[in-house]
Design a protein around this motif. Structure first.
Motif, PDB file in Angstrom:
ATOM      1  N   ALA A   1       0.849  -1.211   0.000  1.00 49.09           N
ATOM      2  CA  ALA A   1       0.000   0.000   0.000  1.00 49.09           C
ATOM      3  C   ALA A   1       0.875   1.247   0.000  1.00 49.09           C
ATOM      4  CB  ALA A   1      -0.926  -0.012   1.209  1.00 49.09           C
ATOM      5  N   ALA A   2       1.988   1.201   0.730  1.00 47.97           N
ATOM      6  CA  ALA A   2       2.910   2.349   0.766  1.00 47.97           C
ATOM      7  C   ALA A   2       3.548   2.559  -0.612  1.00 47.97           C
ATOM      8  CB  ALA A   2       3.972   2.131   1.840  1.00 47.97           C
ATOM      9  N   VAL A   3       3.849   1.468  -1.303  1.00 52.19           N
ATOM     10  CA  VAL A   3       4.412   1.561  -2.656  1.00 52.19           C
ATOM     11  C   VAL A   3       3.398   2.218  -3.600  1.00 52.19           C
ATOM     12  CG1 VAL A   3       5.008   0.168  -4.695  1.00 52.19           C
ATOM     13  CG2 VAL A   3       6.071  -0.330  -2.478  1.00 52.19           C
ATOM     14  N   MET A   4       2.146   1.784  -3.542  1.00 48.59           N
ATOM     15  CA  MET A   4       1.114   2.337  -4.441  1.00 48.59           C
ATOM     16  C   MET A   4       0.900   3.829  -4.144  1.00 48.59           C
ATOM     17  SD  MET A   4       0.349  -0.073  -6.510  1.00 48.59           S
ATOM     18  CE  MET A   4       0.475  -1.864  -6.653  1.00 48.59           C
ATOM     19  N   ALA A   5       0.952   4.191  -2.875  1.00 49.85           N
ATOM     20  CA  ALA A   5       0.797   5.603  -2.506  1.00 49.85           C
ATOM     21  C   ALA A   5       1.942   6.431  -3.087  1.00 49.85           C
ATOM     22  CB  ALA A   5       0.746   5.748  -0.989  1.00 49.85           C
ATOM     23  N   GLU A   6       3.132   5.862  -3.062  1.00 52.38           N
ATOM     24  CA  GLU A   6       4.300   6.566  -3.619  1.00 52.38           C
ATOM     25  C   GLU A   6       4.157   6.732  -5.144  1.00 52.38           C
ATOM     26  OE1 GLU A   6       6.532   8.305  -2.574  1.00 52.38           O
ATOM     27  OE2 GLU A   6       8.343   8.169  -3.812  1.00 52.38           O
ATOM     28  N   MET A   7       3.629   5.714  -5.805  1.00 59.39           N
ATOM     29  CA  MET A   7       3.418   5.794  -7.262  1.00 59.39           C
ATOM     30  C   MET A   7       2.438   6.924  -7.582  1.00 59.39           C
ATOM     31  SD  MET A   7       5.311   3.530  -8.575  1.00 59.39           S
ATOM     32  CE  MET A   7       6.228   2.087  -8.117  1.00 59.39           C
ATOM     33  N   ARG A   8       1.406   7.042  -6.740  1.00 66.09           N
ATOM     34  CA  ARG A   8       0.426   8.125  -6.953  1.00 66.09           C
ATOM     35  C   ARG A   8       1.063   9.484  -6.722  1.00 66.09           C
ATOM     36  NH1 ARG A   8      -2.865   4.843  -4.167  1.00 66.09           N
ATOM     37  NH2 ARG A   8      -3.896   3.460  -5.633  1.00 66.09           N
ATOM     38  N   ARG A   9       1.922   9.570  -5.732  1.00 67.77           N
ATOM     39  CA  ARG A   9       2.616  10.842  -5.465  1.00 67.77           C
ATOM     40  C   ARG A   9       3.495  11.209  -6.665  1.00 67.77           C
ATOM     41  NH1 ARG A   9       7.426  12.939  -4.464  1.00 67.77           N
ATOM     42  NH2 ARG A   9       8.444  10.918  -4.488  1.00 67.77           N
ATOM     43  N   ILE A  10       4.236  10.242  -7.185  1.00 65.48           N
ATOM     44  CA  ILE A  10       5.131  10.508  -8.320  1.00 65.48           C
ATOM     45  C   ILE A  10       4.317  10.954  -9.539  1.00 65.48           C
ATOM     46  CG2 ILE A  10       6.720   9.391  -9.958  1.00 65.48           C
ATOM     47  CD1 ILE A  10       7.880   7.846  -7.533  1.00 65.48           C
ATOM     48  N   ASP A  11       3.199  10.297  -9.777  1.00 59.25           N
ATOM     49  CA  ASP A  11       2.332  10.683 -10.895  1.00 59.25           C
ATOM     50  C   ASP A  11       1.837  12.122 -10.713  1.00 59.25           C
ATOM     51  OD1 ASP A  11       0.876  10.236 -13.271  1.00 59.25           O
ATOM     52  OD2 ASP A  11      -0.935   9.859 -12.114  1.00 59.25           O
ATOM     53  N   ALA A  12       1.358  12.433  -9.515  1.00 60.06           N
ATOM     54  CA  ALA A  12       0.803  13.773  -9.249  1.00 60.06           C
ATOM     55  C   ALA A  12       1.878  14.856  -9.348  1.00 60.06           C
ATOM     56  CB  ALA A  12       0.167  13.798  -7.859  1.00 60.06           C
ATOM     57  N   THR A  13       3.139  14.468  -9.175  1.00 59.16           N
ATOM     58  CA  THR A  13       4.228  15.455  -9.194  1.00 59.16           C
ATOM     59  C   THR A  13       4.819  15.647 -10.595  1.00 59.16           C
ATOM     60  OG1 THR A  13       4.767  14.600  -6.992  1.00 59.16           O
ATOM     61  CG2 THR A  13       6.326  16.155  -7.949  1.00 59.16           C
ATOM     62  N   TYR A  14       4.859  14.562 -11.399  1.00 61.79           N
ATOM     63  CA  TYR A  14       5.593  14.645 -12.669  1.00 61.79           C
ATOM     64  C   TYR A  14       4.739  14.415 -13.913  1.00 61.79           C
ATOM     65  CZ  TYR A  14       9.200  14.656  -9.249  1.00 61.79           C
ATOM     66  OH  TYR A  14       9.940  14.991  -8.158  1.00 61.79           O
ATOM     67  N   SER A  15       3.423  14.216 -13.739  1.00 61.34           N
ATOM     68  CA  SER A  15       2.605  14.086 -14.939  1.00 61.34           C
ATOM     69  C   SER A  15       2.498  15.445 -15.634  1.00 61.34           C
ATOM     70  CB  SER A  15       1.201  13.597 -14.571  1.00 61.34           C
ATOM     71  OG  SER A  15       0.379  13.777 -15.714  1.00 61.34           O
ATOM     72  N   PRO A  16       2.817  15.516 -16.926  1.00 63.76           N
ATOM     73  CA  PRO A  16       2.681  16.803 -17.625  1.00 63.76           C
ATOM     74  C   PRO A  16       1.214  17.163 -17.863  1.00 63.76           C
ATOM     75  CG  PRO A  16       3.356  15.093 -19.166  1.00 63.76           C
ATOM     76  CD  PRO A  16       3.314  14.447 -17.806  1.00 63.76           C
ATOM     77  N   TYR A  17       0.329  16.165 -17.679  1.00 57.49           N
ATOM     78  CA  TYR A  17      -1.094  16.390 -17.969  1.00 57.49           C
ATOM     79  C   TYR A  17      -1.866  16.923 -16.765  1.00 57.49           C
ATOM     80  CZ  TYR A  17       0.417  13.332 -21.703  1.00 57.49           C
ATOM     81  OH  TYR A  17       1.106  12.784 -22.735  1.00 57.49           O
ATOM     82  N   ILE A  18      -1.262  16.848 -15.585  1.00 61.15           N
ATOM     83  CA  ILE A  18      -1.930  17.345 -14.375  1.00 61.15           C
ATOM     84  C   ILE A  18      -1.421  18.768 -14.137  1.00 61.15           C
ATOM     85  CG2 ILE A  18      -2.254  16.994 -11.891  1.00 61.15           C
ATOM     86  CD1 ILE A  18      -1.777  13.969 -12.398  1.00 61.15           C
TER      87      ILE A  18
END
Ligand code: AMP
Ligand code: MG
Length: 320
Positions: free
Chosen positions: A41-58
């Motif tokens: 669960a901690a890994v999945m949360a980190e993946m979401r954080r990385i997406d929210a930080t580096y997605s060019p679409y957000i």
């Protein structure tokens, strides 16, 4: 309740979620299954954080904000974004610009699902904005500005590998010693599969359907990062030319890199194997293998457009 003769000694725990526009999978051994689940669960949360930080679409992501301002003034980077930019520039220099996060200056105008690509006019006017030398990066101050109004940066060629490195760090901190994590084509293995090696397959790039793709090669591996870049991941076929338009861009042309259809890189860390898989894909068989053969910790398996498989020196049988 059934009384077991021995206490349970641990369990494999697995999860898969769609994050970062790809499938994230984690398989973990833990003495305590509940703790194994918490680690995942901690890994999945980190993946979401990385997406929210580096997605060019957000729009609120640090990367989107950078793209919105850096052509006007220098932007202060977080230490993590600074690290990703620094590593990206390292691979740009090492490859003579085959890896270049400013590919997005044109790459942004491709829409693979909508089968759209920039027209000839856009190509011509935007090509000068693909050039990593336009990134005025100050590592001491941790600032970045763009030297051209049309520059855009995208970390799609390095962020997933970095994400699996972060995942492995998190799992270690949770007391995990045997795990496999993957984010699309980027995987990292921690330890072995408890007495057996992990098996990593290289998919047949020309098999129909992403789920039932044949495996052309299976490698028994432990404690390693493995990244595959393929022209079958995100693409469409141009109806006029018959050309396969895919997501790996040759920075020299602004168009999809040709000549290779799959590249797999093995090495210690995902941030490097990810960047190198994209780099070597652009460089092609000869220059790509020459680069990998120069680097002590890395190996490569490449499939060329004719379907021929090529190996770096470290994977070839010793000759007498
Ligand atoms: P990979 O998933 O490692 O195969 O990398 C492909 C992704 O890297 C693409 O979806 C783009 O986001 C990005 N990319 C494409 N071309 C380049 C390039 N020449 N240099 C750096 N990143 C690239
Ligand atoms: Mg890659």
């Amino acid at each position: 309740m059934l009384a077991l003769p021995f206490p349970a000694l641990g369990e494999w725990v697995h999860d898969q979620q769609s994050i970062m526009g790809t499938e994230i999978t984690a398989t973990v051994w833990h003495e305590d299954a509940a703790q194994g689940k918490a680690a995942i669960a901690a890994v999945m949360a980190e993946m979401r954080r990385i997406d929210a930080t580096y997605s060019p679409y957000i729009e609120t992501s640090e990367l989107a904000k950078l793209n919105a301002s850096a052509a006007k003034q220098p932007v202060q980077l977080s230490s993590e974004l600074s690290l990703l930019i620094d590593r990206s520039l390292h691979y740009s220099r090492l490859s003579g610009g085959a890896f270049d996060i400013t590919f997005a200056s044109i790459g942004w105008f491709y829409d693979y699902r909508g089968k759209k690509q920039p027209d000839a006019e856009q190509q011509k006017s935007l090509l000068p904005a693909i050039n990593y030398h336009l990134l005025n990066y100050d590592p001491e101050r941790r600032t970045l500005s763009y030297g051209h109004p049309n520059v855009r940066v995208d970390l799609g060629g390095i962020a997933k590998g970095y994400a699996v490195d972060r995942a492995i760090d998190i799992l270690r901190r949770h007391g995990v010693a045997h795990a496999s994590v993957s984010a699309g084509g980027d995987s990292r293995l921690l330890g072995d599969r408890r007495g057996r090696p992990w098996l990593i397959g290289i998919k047949n790039p020309r098999q129909k359907g992403p789920d039932d793709r044949d495996v052309v090669l299976t490698m028994p591996l432990n404690d390693v990062a493995v990244s595959t870049s393929g022209d079958y991941e995100r693409y469409f076929v141009d109806e006029k030319t018959g050309e396969r338009v895919h997501h790996i861009i040759n920075p020299k042309t602004g168009r999809s890199a040709q000549g290779v259809i799959s590249v797999t890189i093995l090495g210690p860390r995902g941030i490097d194997t990810d960047a190198l898989s994209t780099t070597v894909f652009v460089l092609g068989v000869q220059d790509g293998l020459a680069l990998i053969d120069e680097l002590a910790d890395f190996d490569a398996v490449m499939i060329d457009a004719q379907g021929k498989v090529h190996y770096s020196k470290g994977l070839q049988a010793p000759t007498e």
